[in-house]
Design a protein around this motif. Structure first.
Motif, PDB file in Angstrom:
ATOM      1  N   GLY A  40       0.818  -1.214   0.000  1.00  0.00           N
ATOM      2  CA  GLY A  40       0.000   0.000   0.000  1.00  0.00           C
ATOM      3  C   GLY A  40       0.847   1.257   0.000  1.00  0.00           C
ATOM      4  O   GLY A  40       0.533   2.241  -0.684  1.00  0.00           O
ATOM      5  N   ALA A  41       1.946   1.228   0.743  1.00  0.00           N
ATOM      6  CA  ALA A  41       2.838   2.386   0.775  1.00  0.00           C
ATOM      7  C   ALA A  41       3.459   2.629  -0.592  1.00  0.00           C
ATOM      8  O   ALA A  41       3.563   3.782  -1.048  1.00  0.00           O
ATOM      9  CB  ALA A  41       3.937   2.178   1.824  1.00  0.00           C
ATOM     10  N   ILE A  42       3.855   1.554  -1.254  1.00  0.00           N
ATOM     11  CA  ILE A  42       4.440   1.693  -2.607  1.00  0.00           C
ATOM     12  C   ILE A  42       3.392   2.250  -3.569  1.00  0.00           C
ATOM     13  O   ILE A  42       3.676   3.176  -4.352  1.00  0.00           O
ATOM     14  CB  ILE A  42       4.982   0.338  -3.099  1.00  0.00           C
ATOM     15  CG1 ILE A  42       6.208  -0.073  -2.262  1.00  0.00           C
ATOM     16  CG2 ILE A  42       5.351   0.397  -4.580  1.00  0.00           C
ATOM     17  CD1 ILE A  42       6.675  -1.499  -2.486  1.00  0.00           C
ATOM     18  N   ALA A  43       2.184   1.699  -3.495  1.00  0.00           N
ATOM     19  CA  ALA A  43       1.125   2.171  -4.398  1.00  0.00           C
ATOM     20  C   ALA A  43       0.781   3.626  -4.120  1.00  0.00           C
ATOM     21  O   ALA A  43       0.642   4.431  -5.058  1.00  0.00           O
ATOM     22  CB  ALA A  43      -0.121   1.300  -4.230  1.00  0.00           C
ATOM     23  N   LEU A  44       0.658   4.017  -2.849  1.00  0.00           N
ATOM     24  CA  LEU A  44       0.334   5.406  -2.517  1.00  0.00           C
ATOM     25  C   LEU A  44       1.458   6.351  -2.948  1.00  0.00           C
ATOM     26  O   LEU A  44       1.199   7.458  -3.427  1.00  0.00           O
ATOM     27  CB  LEU A  44       0.071   5.562  -1.017  1.00  0.00           C
ATOM     28  CG  LEU A  44      -1.289   5.072  -0.513  1.00  0.00           C
ATOM     29  CD1 LEU A  44      -1.366   5.170   1.000  1.00  0.00           C
ATOM     30  CD2 LEU A  44      -2.413   5.868  -1.143  1.00  0.00           C
ATOM     31  N   SER A  45       2.702   5.911  -2.770  1.00  0.00           N
ATOM     32  CA  SER A  45       3.806   6.799  -3.159  1.00  0.00           C
ATOM     33  C   SER A  45       3.876   6.974  -4.679  1.00  0.00           C
ATOM     34  O   SER A  45       4.359   7.999  -5.161  1.00  0.00           O
ATOM     35  CB  SER A  45       5.142   6.276  -2.613  1.00  0.00           C
ATOM     36  OG  SER A  45       5.463   5.047  -3.232  1.00  0.00           O
ATOM     37  N   GLN A  46       3.377   6.014  -5.455  1.00  0.00           N
ATOM     38  CA  GLN A  46       3.357   6.126  -6.913  1.00  0.00           C
ATOM     39  C   GLN A  46       2.266   7.084  -7.381  1.00  0.00           C
ATOM     40  O   GLN A  46       2.463   7.836  -8.326  1.00  0.00           O
ATOM     41  CB  GLN A  46       3.130   4.742  -7.549  1.00  0.00           C
ATOM     42  CG  GLN A  46       4.250   3.768  -7.332  1.00  0.00           C
ATOM     43  CD  GLN A  46       5.561   4.232  -7.945  1.00  0.00           C
ATOM     44  OE1 GLN A  46       5.589   4.745  -9.059  1.00  0.00           O
ATOM     45  NE2 GLN A  46       6.648   4.081  -7.209  1.00  0.00           N
ATOM     46  N   PHE A  47       1.118   7.043  -6.709  1.00  0.00           N
ATOM     47  CA  PHE A  47      -0.005   7.876  -7.131  1.00  0.00           C
ATOM     48  C   PHE A  47       0.009   9.250  -6.474  1.00  0.00           C
ATOM     49  O   PHE A  47      -0.395  10.229  -7.079  1.00  0.00           O
ATOM     50  CB  PHE A  47      -1.333   7.161  -6.847  1.00  0.00           C
ATOM     51  CG  PHE A  47      -1.501   5.909  -7.661  1.00  0.00           C
ATOM     52  CD1 PHE A  47      -1.631   5.980  -9.042  1.00  0.00           C
ATOM     53  CD2 PHE A  47      -1.503   4.667  -7.049  1.00  0.00           C
ATOM     54  CE1 PHE A  47      -1.771   4.820  -9.789  1.00  0.00           C
ATOM     55  CE2 PHE A  47      -1.646   3.512  -7.799  1.00  0.00           C
ATOM     56  CZ  PHE A  47      -1.785   3.590  -9.177  1.00  0.00           C
ATOM     57  N   ALA A  48       0.430   9.325  -5.256  1.00  0.00           N
ATOM     58  CA  ALA A  48       0.479  10.606  -4.545  1.00  0.00           C
ATOM     59  C   ALA A  48       1.955  10.916  -4.284  1.00  0.00           C
ATOM     60  O   ALA A  48       2.475  10.662  -3.209  1.00  0.00           O
ATOM     61  CB  ALA A  48      -0.307  10.530  -3.260  1.00  0.00           C
ATOM     62  N   THR A  49       2.620  11.463  -5.279  1.00  0.00           N
ATOM     63  CA  THR A  49       4.072  11.667  -5.203  1.00  0.00           C
ATOM     64  C   THR A  49       4.465  12.697  -4.156  1.00  0.00           C
ATOM     65  O   THR A  49       5.604  12.693  -3.700  1.00  0.00           O
ATOM     66  CB  THR A  49       4.625  12.089  -6.580  1.00  0.00           C
ATOM     67  OG1 THR A  49       3.895  13.227  -7.046  1.00  0.00           O
ATOM     68  CG2 THR A  49       4.499  10.955  -7.572  1.00  0.00           C
ATOM     69  N   LEU A  95       3.208  12.804  -1.172  1.00  0.00           N
ATOM     70  CA  LEU A  95       3.029  12.175   0.131  1.00  0.00           C
ATOM     71  C   LEU A  95       4.316  11.446   0.534  1.00  0.00           C
ATOM     72  O   LEU A  95       4.819  10.620  -0.216  1.00  0.00           O
ATOM     73  CB  LEU A  95       1.870  11.172   0.047  1.00  0.00           C
ATOM     74  CG  LEU A  95       1.302  10.625   1.335  1.00  0.00           C
ATOM     75  CD1 LEU A  95       0.675  11.735   2.178  1.00  0.00           C
ATOM     76  CD2 LEU A  95       0.246   9.582   1.020  1.00  0.00           C
ATOM     77  N   PRO A  96       4.876  11.758   1.721  1.00  0.00           N
ATOM     78  CA  PRO A  96       6.087  11.048   2.154  1.00  0.00           C
ATOM     79  C   PRO A  96       5.814   9.548   2.340  1.00  0.00           C
ATOM     80  O   PRO A  96       4.708   9.138   2.696  1.00  0.00           O
ATOM     81  CB  PRO A  96       6.432  11.688   3.504  1.00  0.00           C
ATOM     82  CG  PRO A  96       5.684  12.974   3.530  1.00  0.00           C
ATOM     83  CD  PRO A  96       4.496  12.806   2.645  1.00  0.00           C
ATOM     84  N   ALA A  97       6.832   8.720   2.122  1.00  0.00           N
ATOM     85  CA  ALA A  97       6.688   7.260   2.160  1.00  0.00           C
ATOM     86  C   ALA A  97       6.241   6.764   3.536  1.00  0.00           C
ATOM     87  O   ALA A  97       5.438   5.846   3.640  1.00  0.00           O
ATOM     88  CB  ALA A  97       7.990   6.595   1.753  1.00  0.00           C
ATOM     89  N   TYR A  98       6.771   7.388   4.607  1.00  0.00           N
ATOM     90  CA  TYR A  98       6.402   6.898   5.939  1.00  0.00           C
ATOM     91  C   TYR A  98       4.926   7.144   6.237  1.00  0.00           C
ATOM     92  O   TYR A  98       4.268   6.365   6.912  1.00  0.00           O
ATOM     93  CB  TYR A  98       7.307   7.499   7.032  1.00  0.00           C
ATOM     94  CG  TYR A  98       7.142   8.975   7.263  1.00  0.00           C
ATOM     95  CD1 TYR A  98       6.236   9.455   8.201  1.00  0.00           C
ATOM     96  CD2 TYR A  98       7.901   9.901   6.560  1.00  0.00           C
ATOM     97  CE1 TYR A  98       6.079  10.804   8.418  1.00  0.00           C
ATOM     98  CE2 TYR A  98       7.758  11.252   6.770  1.00  0.00           C
ATOM     99  CZ  TYR A  98       6.844  11.715   7.701  1.00  0.00           C
ATOM    100  OH  TYR A  98       6.702  13.044   7.919  1.00  0.00           O
ATOM    101  N   ILE A  99       4.362   8.226   5.737  1.00  0.00           N
ATOM    102  CA  ILE A  99       2.933   8.495   5.926  1.00  0.00           C
ATOM    103  C   ILE A  99       2.110   7.487   5.118  1.00  0.00           C
ATOM    104  O   ILE A  99       1.093   6.980   5.596  1.00  0.00           O
ATOM    105  CB  ILE A  99       2.574   9.951   5.550  1.00  0.00           C
ATOM    106  CG1 ILE A  99       3.228  10.897   6.547  1.00  0.00           C
ATOM    107  CG2 ILE A  99       1.055  10.142   5.520  1.00  0.00           C
ATOM    108  CD1 ILE A  99       3.007  12.359   6.265  1.00  0.00           C
ATOM    109  N   ALA A 100       2.574   7.165   3.925  1.00  0.00           N
ATOM    110  CA  ALA A 100       1.892   6.164   3.110  1.00  0.00           C
ATOM    111  C   ALA A 100       1.913   4.798   3.804  1.00  0.00           C
ATOM    112  O   ALA A 100       0.925   4.066   3.817  1.00  0.00           O
ATOM    113  CB  ALA A 100       2.545   6.071   1.732  1.00  0.00           C
TER     114      ALA A 100
END
Length: 154
Positions: free
Chosen positions: A15-24, A26-31
């Motif tokens: 989920g973190a990888i997917a969120l970081s791809q779509f919401a660039t 957004l920091p990875a730790y928050i994702a």
């Protein structure tokens, strides 16, 4: 429990990888934290199906208590429950211990569904379990013991 934690962790990372791809932005730790929260909510809201839920519930139909003799002294209740669980739902396993030493005495009692108990008696009596030959019989109740002493049948 451990398996659920690993599943939550893997889904959170994905989920973190997917969120970081779509919401660039957004920091990875928050994702990652968002993924953990979402996955935990899904696990809490969706009921477990299968074995985990069945282990917590007691069988409510007709039951029978079996005497299990010649058990290995190091066997644990969980191992006996798994062995007898192959034949039907097991409500409880009680392995008898010596009061003074606390060591197991090599016998115990298994309460399980009546149909499963009948199968288990046939299949597990004289069964080789951890290098010991089990003796499986229907456990005597206090009522039948009293009838034996008085010489009457009920």
């Amino acid at each position: 429990m451990q398996k659920s934690f690993l599943i939550v962790l893997v889904i959170a990372i994905l989920g973190a990888i997917a969120l970081s791809q779509f919401a660039t932005t957004l920091p990875a730790y928050i994702a990652f934290v968002a993924g953990v929260i979402i996955t935990t909510l899904i696990f809490k809201l969706v009921p477990d199906s299968g074995k985990a839920q069945a282990d917590d519930e007691q069988y409510v139909g007709p039951t029978m208590t079996l005497y299990v003799g010649n058990l290995p002294y190091r066997v644990h209740e969980g191992e006996v429950k798994v062995l007898f669980g192959e034949f039907g739902p097991v409500n409880s396993v009680r392995l008898v211990r010596d009061r003074k030493t606390g060591r197991r005495k090599g016998f115990g009692f298994v309460e399980m569904s009546e149909a499963g108990a009948q199968k288990a008696m046939v299949k597990l009596n004289d069964f080789n379990f951890q290098e010991r030959t089990l003796k499986v019989r229907e456990a005597k109740t206090q009522d039948s013991e009293a009838a034996d002493r008085t010489g009457t049948d009920e």
